[in-house]
Design an enzyme around this catalytic site. Structure first.
Site, PDB file in Angstrom:
ATOM      1  N   ARG A  61       0.824  -1.294  -0.039  1.00  0.00           N
ATOM      2  CA  ARG A  61      -0.008  -0.108  -0.100  1.00  0.00           C
ATOM      3  C   ARG A  61       0.867   1.304   0.020  1.00  0.00           C
ATOM      4  O   ARG A  61       1.765   1.272   1.017  1.00  0.00           O
ATOM      5  CB  ARG A  61      -0.769  -0.104   1.348  1.00  0.00           C
ATOM      6  CG  ARG A  61      -1.667   1.244   1.400  1.00  0.00           C
ATOM      7  CD  ARG A  61      -2.801   1.153   2.442  1.00  0.00           C
ATOM      8  NE  ARG A  61      -3.869   0.578   1.953  1.00  0.00           N
ATOM      9  CZ  ARG A  61      -5.208   0.704   2.434  1.00  0.00           C
ATOM     10  NH1 ARG A  61      -5.254   1.289   3.390  1.00  0.00           N
ATOM     11  NH2 ARG A  61      -5.998  -0.211   1.964  1.00  0.00           N
ATOM     12  N   HIS A 103      -7.525   0.947  -6.323  1.00  0.00           N
ATOM     13  CA  HIS A 103      -7.594   0.181  -5.275  1.00  0.00           C
ATOM     14  C   HIS A 103      -8.137  -1.066  -5.765  1.00  0.00           C
ATOM     15  O   HIS A 103      -9.468  -1.498  -5.558  1.00  0.00           O
ATOM     16  CB  HIS A 103      -8.492   0.776  -4.341  1.00  0.00           C
ATOM     17  CG  HIS A 103      -8.388   0.280  -2.828  1.00  0.00           C
ATOM     18  ND1 HIS A 103      -7.608  -0.841  -2.530  1.00  0.00           N
ATOM     19  CD2 HIS A 103      -9.045   0.174  -1.700  1.00  0.00           C
ATOM     20  CE1 HIS A 103      -7.706  -1.373  -1.194  1.00  0.00           C
ATOM     21  NE2 HIS A 103      -8.700  -0.556  -0.594  1.00  0.00           N
ATOM     22  N   GLN A 137     -10.036  -3.945  -3.866  1.00  0.00           N
ATOM     23  CA  GLN A 137     -11.500  -3.687  -3.171  1.00  0.00           C
ATOM     24  C   GLN A 137     -12.313  -3.546  -4.345  1.00  0.00           C
ATOM     25  O   GLN A 137     -13.650  -4.217  -4.013  1.00  0.00           O
ATOM     26  CB  GLN A 137     -11.062  -1.910  -2.897  1.00  0.00           C
ATOM     27  CG  GLN A 137     -12.496  -1.749  -2.086  1.00  0.00           C
ATOM     28  CD  GLN A 137     -12.933  -2.272  -0.719  1.00  0.00           C
ATOM     29  OE1 GLN A 137     -12.055  -2.059   0.175  1.00  0.00           O
ATOM     30  NE2 GLN A 137     -14.143  -2.690  -0.871  1.00  0.00           N
ATOM     31  N   ASP A 166     -17.339   6.971  -1.197  1.00  0.00           N
ATOM     32  CA  ASP A 166     -15.966   6.847  -0.676  1.00  0.00           C
ATOM     33  C   ASP A 166     -15.642   8.130   0.150  1.00  0.00           C
ATOM     34  O   ASP A 166     -16.509   9.096  -0.159  1.00  0.00           O
ATOM     35  CB  ASP A 166     -14.804   6.517  -1.834  1.00  0.00           C
ATOM     36  CG  ASP A 166     -13.529   6.213  -1.326  1.00  0.00           C
ATOM     37  OD1 ASP A 166     -13.248   6.000   0.210  1.00  0.00           O
ATOM     38  OD2 ASP A 166     -12.400   6.193  -1.803  1.00  0.00           O
ATOM     39  N   CYS A 206     -16.510   1.387   0.566  1.00  0.00           N
ATOM     40  CA  CYS A 206     -15.005   0.817   0.727  1.00  0.00           C
ATOM     41  C   CYS A 206     -14.702   0.666   2.295  1.00  0.00           C
ATOM     42  O   CYS A 206     -14.276  -0.403   2.753  1.00  0.00           O
ATOM     43  CB  CYS A 206     -13.807   1.047  -0.191  1.00  0.00           C
ATOM     44  SG  CYS A 206     -13.540   2.835   0.111  1.00  0.00           S
ATOM     45  N   ARG A 223     -13.381  -9.072   1.542  1.00  0.00           N
ATOM     46  CA  ARG A 223     -11.814  -8.794   1.203  1.00  0.00           C
ATOM     47  C   ARG A 223     -11.132  -9.959   1.339  1.00  0.00           C
ATOM     48  O   ARG A 223     -10.064 -10.293   0.749  1.00  0.00           O
ATOM     49  CB  ARG A 223     -11.500  -7.722   1.809  1.00  0.00           C
ATOM     50  CG  ARG A 223     -12.010  -6.395   1.617  1.00  0.00           C
ATOM     51  CD  ARG A 223     -11.449  -5.799   0.300  1.00  0.00           C
ATOM     52  NE  ARG A 223     -10.037  -5.590   0.431  1.00  0.00           N
ATOM     53  CZ  ARG A 223      -9.596  -4.449   0.673  1.00  0.00           C
ATOM     54  NH1 ARG A 223     -10.183  -3.671   1.316  1.00  0.00           N
ATOM     55  NH2 ARG A 223      -8.204  -4.472   0.783  1.00  0.00           N
TER      56      ARG A 223
HETATM   57  N1   CP Z   1     -11.387  -0.515   2.510  1.00  0.00           N
HETATM   58  C1   CP Z   1      -9.951  -0.311   2.828  1.00  0.00           C
HETATM   59  O1   CP Z   1      -8.912  -0.677   1.978  1.00  0.00           O
HETATM   60  O2   CP Z   1      -9.925  -0.203   4.264  1.00  0.00           O
HETATM   61  P1   CP Z   1      -8.762  -0.060   4.870  1.00  0.00           P
HETATM   62  O3   CP Z   1      -7.916   1.164   4.563  1.00  0.00           O
HETATM   63  O4   CP Z   1      -8.893  -0.154   6.478  1.00  0.00           O
HETATM   64  O5   CP Z   1      -7.470  -0.999   4.835  1.00  0.00           O
HETATM   65  N1  NVA Z   2      -9.945   6.838  -1.163  1.00  0.00           N
HETATM   66  C1  NVA Z   2      -9.764   6.380   0.057  1.00  0.00           C
HETATM   67  C2  NVA Z   2      -9.725   4.916   0.214  1.00  0.00           C
HETATM   68  C3  NVA Z   2      -9.549   4.160   1.584  1.00  0.00           C
HETATM   69  C4  NVA Z   2      -9.749   2.672   1.593  1.00  0.00           C
HETATM   70  C5  NVA Z   2      -8.289   6.652   0.472  1.00  0.00           C
HETATM   71  O1  NVA Z   2      -7.353   6.534  -0.416  1.00  0.00           O
HETATM   72  O2  NVA Z   2      -7.945   7.080   1.642  1.00  0.00           O
END
Ligand code: CP
Ligand code: NVA
Length: 312
Positions: A101, A128, A131, A231, A271, A299
């Site tokens: 990530r 993502h 997701q 989101d 998400c 997930r």
């Molecule tokens: N939806 C998602 O990716 O959640 P987190 O940021 O908690 O991993």
């Molecule tokens: N768009 C959000 C998604 C979190 C899972 C972010 O990048 O923070």
């Protein structure tokens, strides 16, 4: 060797087989365990916060018989200037795969190119895909009436409305994945948050026709939708723009009135993490149309199927 950095890294047939395997893993959890990662060690490297992704991957690698190695970027030499290439080369000598990530999507591509193990995108500023895949699986479970072999087909021709920050990583994933799966993606957000050139170029590179529309009218996007998605308005890394975003995105809050414009049997998805009272009301989050916790659970199952696919 295969990577999963974006939705289109899997063909439709491969996506369908991942869905079928995910359904089997879900049904057989705790009993017919896959040992796809037996004797393997997978690194899980995070440059950003996470709850769902971190835990579902850690548990998922363990349940497939592998050892998850949790790596916080802040604790590693990469945060003191060691190059991505050297980090990838060194970690490839120990590990069998990597889940990352990060901020810039390019880090994933550079890592994949320099290392000698599969890399999975656990969220970048651009996409993502884990997701998105999970979200499609969660809908297909319902729309195919539980027939895993029809999961991918059950998505084709549907209309999904995506409200709020229509230039964020999740929105990009819907634009790209929606085009690949033949789903209409109706985006609604403020001016200045239209899909970027970057995502349009990606569609071109993948030879996909656009299946998205963009409007500033939330009602128009939601009308007749099979699913309504939102989101956070302030994605990780965007904190400096918080005040401006909370103000500009207000007309795109998903509330009960807006949900009435979608199909009567439409689902609401997010998400997570959610900010009740901002992008969505507490009422919608807790409504019977909301399937947010099934989404979060899935997930685990879908990512296990992706990991198994990459090491097959
Ligand atoms: N939806 C998602 O990716 O959640 P987190 O940021 O908690 O991993
Ligand atoms: N768009 C959000 C998604 C979190 C899972 C972010 O990048 O923070």
């Amino acid at each position: 060797m295969r990577h999963f950095l974006k939705e289109t890294d899997l063909t439709i047939a491969e996506t369908a087989s991942v869905f079928t395997h995910a359904a089997a893993l879900k049904a057989g959890r705790g009993r017919n365990q896959s040992t796809a990662l037996a004797k393997q060690s997978w690194g899980l490297l995070f440059f950003k916060k996470s709850t769902r992704t971190r835990v579902s991957f850690q548990v998922g690698v363990h349940e497939l018989g592998g050892l998850p190695v949790m790596l916080n970027a802040d604790d590693m030499q990469i945060s003191r200037g060691e190059t991505v290439a050297d980090t990838a080369k060194v970690l490839s000598r120990y590990l069998h795969g990597m889940v990352i990530r990060c901020h810039e999507h390019k880090l994933l591509e550079d890592f994949a190119q320099s290392g000698t193990m599969p890399v999975v995108n656990a969220l970048s500023d651009f996409l993502h895909p884990c997701q998105f895949m999970t979200d499609m699986f969660t809908l297909a479970e319902r729309w195919s009436k539980g027939k895993p072999e029809q999961y991918a087909a059950s998505l084709k021709g549907r209309k999904i409305a995506f409200l709020g920050d229509t230039a964020c990583n999740m929105a990009n994933s819907f634009v790209l994945g929606g085009a690949a799966l033949g789903i209409e993606i109706a985006l609604a957000g403020p001016k200045g948050y239209e899909p970027t050139d970057e995502i349009r170029q990606q569609l071109k590179r993948d030879g996909l026709k656009e299946t998205f529309t963009f409007t500033t009218d939330a009602k128009e996007a939601v009308k007749g939708a099979d699913m309504v998605y939102t989101d956070v308005w302030v994605s990780m890394g965007m904190e400096a723009e918080k005040a401006e975003r909370l103000k500009t995105m207000q007309p795109y809050q998903v509330n009960a009135g807006l949900m009435k414009l979608a199909k009567p049997d439409a689902y609401f998805m997010h998400c997570l993490p959610a900010h009740p009272g901002e992008e969505v009301t507490a009422e919608v989050l807790a409504s019977p149309q909301s399937i947010i916790f099934d989404q979060a659970e899935n997930r685990l199952h879908v990512q296990k199927a992706i990991l198994a696919f990459l090491t097959r």
